[in-house]
Design an enzyme around this catalytic site. Structure first.
Site, PDB file in Angstrom:
ATOM      1  N   ARG A 137       0.415  12.622  -1.128  1.00  0.00           N
ATOM      2  CA  ARG A 137      -0.567  13.682  -1.366  1.00  0.00           C
ATOM      3  C   ARG A 137      -0.019  15.050  -0.956  1.00  0.00           C
ATOM      4  NH1 ARG A 137      -1.633  10.439   2.864  1.00  0.00           N
ATOM      5  NH2 ARG A 137      -1.970  11.389   4.907  1.00  0.00           N
ATOM      6  N   HIS A 153       0.856  -1.185   0.000  1.00  0.00           N
ATOM      7  CA  HIS A 153       0.000   0.000   0.000  1.00  0.00           C
ATOM      8  C   HIS A 153       0.890   1.231   0.000  1.00  0.00           C
ATOM      9  CE1 HIS A 153      -1.353   3.339   2.683  1.00  0.00           C
ATOM     10  NE2 HIS A 153      -2.366   3.349   1.834  1.00  0.00           N
TER      11      HIS A 153
END
Length: 325
Positions: free
Chosen positions: A128, A124
């Site tokens: 951002r 994962h």
């Protein structure tokens, strides 16, 4: 740097990383037809691209999302921001009684890959860039980077854990030589604390690094840090699954994988702030938010691992974080 230039620079990284990671997926997957789902928000204030393969011959499910949105602040989002609790944040400048005065800009890439072979781990990652803007003055109230990456093995290979953490650590050092090692230690600890199923008293996986609010002296340095971590994650995961992909497995191995995937689902739906952030976003795209969930998961009442088994070896590590690098 000009605010618009910052947005474009990070957006370019996000789009390139999605392309590079999905190209890696397609090097292994030969059966499932890739799904490319380009979407736009109904209010016109955002867009994204979701790339997924599922029910394949190598990946049970794998997806890489990008999104770039500008939305009003809501109470739900503000509640998630409060959980950041980061020293130096300008969150206190936001008038929570007048949220309509603010806009949140968010641009990011997120991915989760669930292989079929139980000896290949799940990976994962998300990276951002966010900022809160006064809608009238266009003043940036607060801005930050967030993200990280982590590995979730079904069966533990210690050399893979050491390789993964070692390469992430080297990326931290390369990004900021003076404090890189301390950044790795700090964000590994954050990762170990964050990716925990507290109701189970065990971690989701063997961790990586996690930074919920990150800045260096300049935007360029902060972005370079994210980029180096991102590509260390991609390149190391490729190496690991290429090494483990041909290990034969049994129905018992698959059953254990499905049981561990159930724990993955529990974390994502109960604890994950990214999932909550997405669900609290007005007019959220639910398919993209829940893309991280596996196709198949299993729950058994009072399931116990056998003493001295490979399964028990993993569980012991999940209950006590290890210094891998």
């Amino acid at each position: 740097m000009d605010p618009q230039a910052k947005e474009e620079l990070f957006a370019q990284f996000v789009e390139t990383y999605q392309k590079d990671f999905f190209e890696m997926v397609n090097k292994f997957e030969t059966k499932a037809k890739p799904i490319y789902d380009e979407w736009n928000r109904e209010d016109g204030h955002g867009h994204g691209l979701t790339c997924v393969v599922q029910d394949g011959d190598f990946f049970e499910k794998a997806g890489v999302n990008t999104s770039r949105i500008t939305i009003p602040l809501s109470q739900g989002i503000v509640g998630q921001m409060k959980e950041r609790k980061v020293e130096g944040s300008n969150f206190h400048q936001i008038d929570t009684n007048n949220l309509k005065q603010y806009r949140l800009y968010a641009n990011g890439v997120s991915l989760v890959l669930h292989p079929i072979n139980p000896f290949c781990p799940t990976v994962h990652a998300n990276f951002r860039y966010l900022k809160v803007i006064d809608k009238d003055t266009k003043e940036i109230i607060d801005e930050w980077f967030g993200g990280g990456c982590d590995l979730t093995p079904i069966y533990l290979f210690e050399e893979d854990a050491q390789l993964y953490h070692g390469n992430i650590k080297e990326a931290c050092i390369k990004a900021h030589n003076n404090i890189g090692e301390s950044l790795y230690e700090k964000y590994k600890e954050e990762c170990d604390k964050y990716f925990v199923n507290h109701h189970r008293k065990e971690a989701r996986g063997i961790g990586g690094v996690f930074y919920d609010d990150f800045q260096l002296e300049t935007f360029e340095k902060g972005m370079n840090f994210s980029k180096l971590i991102a590509y260390a994650n991609l390149e190391t995961y490729f190496e690991i699954i290429n090494k483990r992909k041909d290990i034969p497995y049994t129905e018992e191995n698959l059953r254990w994988k499905q049981y561990r995937r159930g724990r993955y689902v529990e974390f994502n739906l109960i604890h994950d702030r990214g999932t909550k952030f997405g669900l609290y976003t007005p007019d959220a795209r639910i398919e993209s938010i829940l893309m991280s969930l596996p196709l198949i998961a299993r729950w058994e009442y009072e399931f116990k691992v056998k003493e001295g088994s490979a399964e028990e070896k993993l569980v012991k590590v999940l209950r006590q974080p290890v210094k891998w690098a």
